[in-house]
Design an enzyme around this catalytic site. Structure first.
Site, PDB file in Angstrom:
ATOM      1  CB  SER A 183      -3.399   2.671   0.760  1.00 57.08           C
ATOM      2  OG  SER A 183      -4.417   2.630   1.159  1.00 57.08           O
ATOM      3  CE  LYS A 184       0.874   9.873   3.409  1.00 62.71           C
ATOM      4  NZ  LYS A 184       2.821  10.883   2.686  1.00 62.71           N
TER       5      LYS A 184
END
Length: 491
Positions: A245-246
């Site tokens: 995930s960012k």
RNA sequence: GCCGCUAUCGUCUAGGGGUUAGGACGCCUGGUUCUCAGCCAGGUAACCGGGGUUCGAAUCCCCGUAGCGGUACCA
């Protein structure tokens, strides 16, 4: 034979994830392999989280990779009327029912089920409400969700393109919600309605949907629509096997970041395709056309792939394999294909000059060709190339120390410059002969002069063969820089 | 808890009842050359655990473990 129709259906709630890019790529390949249609659908049913900027990321990303779509983008939000109508029809036909359970009641029931280790999927007591009761309570304004009535004692079977045969007992499937109490449709309903309406023949998506598939098949059956073929792709995980995930892993999960960090689109496609799939022991540098020829979805690995990056490593800022592939492309692709990409980087660094396309074209091509050998991402061109394109470049401290602050070098560089000025021709071969002769006469190692020149001319201690650097830089600039460096040598 | 999917070097993978378990990336070493972050050569390192079937299991079967997914009025 019916036409193959596949789709890529991202929800525009943020950046374009590399995993999503791979899903898009495999869909695109599948479409092109079967002379099919690739549809782009934007799943923006979640109005809270969807935004237009995000839609742009997906369009930009797909265009960058060269994954052209044949239909769309279709926006799912515009289709919620159809979804609601389908739900109403399912209530009508008895395939769905209203559930008036309050969130608290629901929670209590689920907790009880868990406590008793109850097997099987959730069934609402309101499943058995008579039509009259249900209609009356709804008319009275009592809030309800619409649940699918999962048939008892049946089995759902499908053959997944990647995972093979799957069997699920309907008793294990919960009466899932299709419509929220505010009447808005939920994912499992909208995908099926949309895929059915768009006549999607092959649903190729992330493995996280594998467990949703039996529910969706049940929906197709209830709707009387033909079921598509399903293919689920393994996920791309972080090194600790968590979801990428960012928020946790930063920009490296964002497709567009690779564009901005100097990736060649095809290198990205290649890397993505090789994550979970392999052409066997054969060539691994594959163009989009090669992929269309060679890719076989049934050969995709079933286990999730790990995106092998480690933070804090500047040289390997993302999966080293991706960088290696990119470097291969830069080294070996036709120069004419590379040039436009380099131009963009040059412009970004304000190093571009129009005569690079004009009277200095040959020279410019030469420099790029010289540089590409040891470059791995496009943004290195302006970085490493700066001394060739501008007189304003940095003298690296390490290089100065290693090559210029040298015993016995004092005076040599300017004298060498004098000799260069007298040369009849100024090319790599001649300069090399001259340099060696000069070193010989002064009884120093050629390396002293050569490496000193390297740093004098380019400010670094690495780079292409030095005599080619002389040739490319030209006599005038070479001489000037050699003389200028004397101040550093003796300083 | 319940239901399901998955498991080969650090990573991506090939292979698969008898193999020195192969390749790529990474890393290490050596060579090359004027430098290396280039090129060439070499090295490093793996079949999740336990049972079973079999002359023989990493491969087939079972169990376990771990990871992942579903079990949401997320997608």
């Amino acid at each position: 034979m019916n036409q193959v129709r596949v789709r890529f259906a991202p929800s525009p709630t943020g950046y374009f994830h590399v995993g999503g890019a791979r899903t898009a790529l495999f869909n695109w390949i599948y479409a092109r392999q079967h002379d099919g249609v690739f549809v782009l659908r934007i799943e923006d049913t979640d109005k809270e989280r969807s935004n237009e900027e995000s839609v742009g990321y997906f369009l930009d990303g797909l265009r960058w990779l060269g994954l052209d779509w044949d239909e769309g983008p279709v926006f799912q939000a515009g289709r919620s009327e159809e979804h609601r109508a389908a739900a109403a029809a399912l209530i009508e036909s008895g395939h769905a029912y209203r559930c008036f359970l309050t969130p608290d009641e629901l929670k209590a029931m689920k907790e009880e089920a868990a406590a008793n280790k109850t097997e099987g999927g959730f069934r609402s007591p309101h499943r058995e409400l008579t039509q009259e009761d249900s209609d009356r309570r709804a008319a009275d304004g009592e809030p309800f969700v619409v649940r699918f009535r999962v048939p008892d004692g049946e089995t759902v079977e499908f053959v997944d393109l990647v995972y093979g045969k799957n069997v699920k007992r309907t008793g294990d499937i919960e009466d899932f919600v299709m419509l929220r109490s505010d009447g808005s449709p939920l994912y499992n309903l909208s995908v099926v309605i949309d895929d059915a309406d768009m006549e999607i023949s092959h649903v190729i998506r992330g493995q996280d949907h594998l467990s949703n598939t039996p529910k969706q098949i049940l929906l197709y059956r209830a709707l009387g629509k033909p079921e598509p073929v399903f293919g689920h792709l393994p996920l791309i995980l972080a090194p600790n096997k968590a979801k990428l995930s960012k928020r946790k892993h930063g920009e490296i999960v964002s497709l567009l970041y690779y564009r901005d960090r100097g990736f060649v689109p095809q290198a990205m496609n290649d890397f993505l395709a090789l994550l979970g799939w392999s052409p066997g022991a054969e060539e691994e540098r594959l163009s989009l056309q090669d992929l269309v020829k060679r890719f076989d979805i049934s050969k995709v690995n079933k286990s999730n792939a790990i995106f092998n990056y480690r933070g804090g490593d500047e040289r390997n800022w993302t999966d080293p394999r991706a960088i290696a592939i990119n470097g291969d492309y830069i080294k070996s692709m036709p120069l004419d294909d590379l040039l436009p990409m380099v131009k963009q980087e040059m412009e970004r660094a304000s190093l571009w000059q129009d005569n690079f396309n004009g009277e200095r074209d040959d020279w410019y091509r030469n420099v790029i060709d010289l540089l590409r050998e040891r470059i791995r991402t496009l943004d290195e061109f302006p970085l490493r190339g700066r001394p060739y394109f501008s007189d304003d470049f940095e003298m690296e401290e390490r290089a100065v120390k290693k090559n210029l602050k040298k015993e016995g070098l004092a005076g040599l560089l300017p004298q060498f410059a004098d000799r260069l000025e007298k040369l009849k021709v100024f090319d790599a071969e001649t300069v090399e002969a001259e340099a060696r002769a000069f070193a010989d006469e002064r009884e120093v190692k050629p390396g002293l002069v050569i490496n000193g020149s390297r740093t004098a001319l380019t400010g670094t201690n690495v780079g292409p063969s030095m005599f080619h650097v002389f040739e490319v830089l030209g006599r005038e600039r070479s001489v000037r820089r050699l003389r200028a460096a004397e101040a550093i040598v003796t300083g």
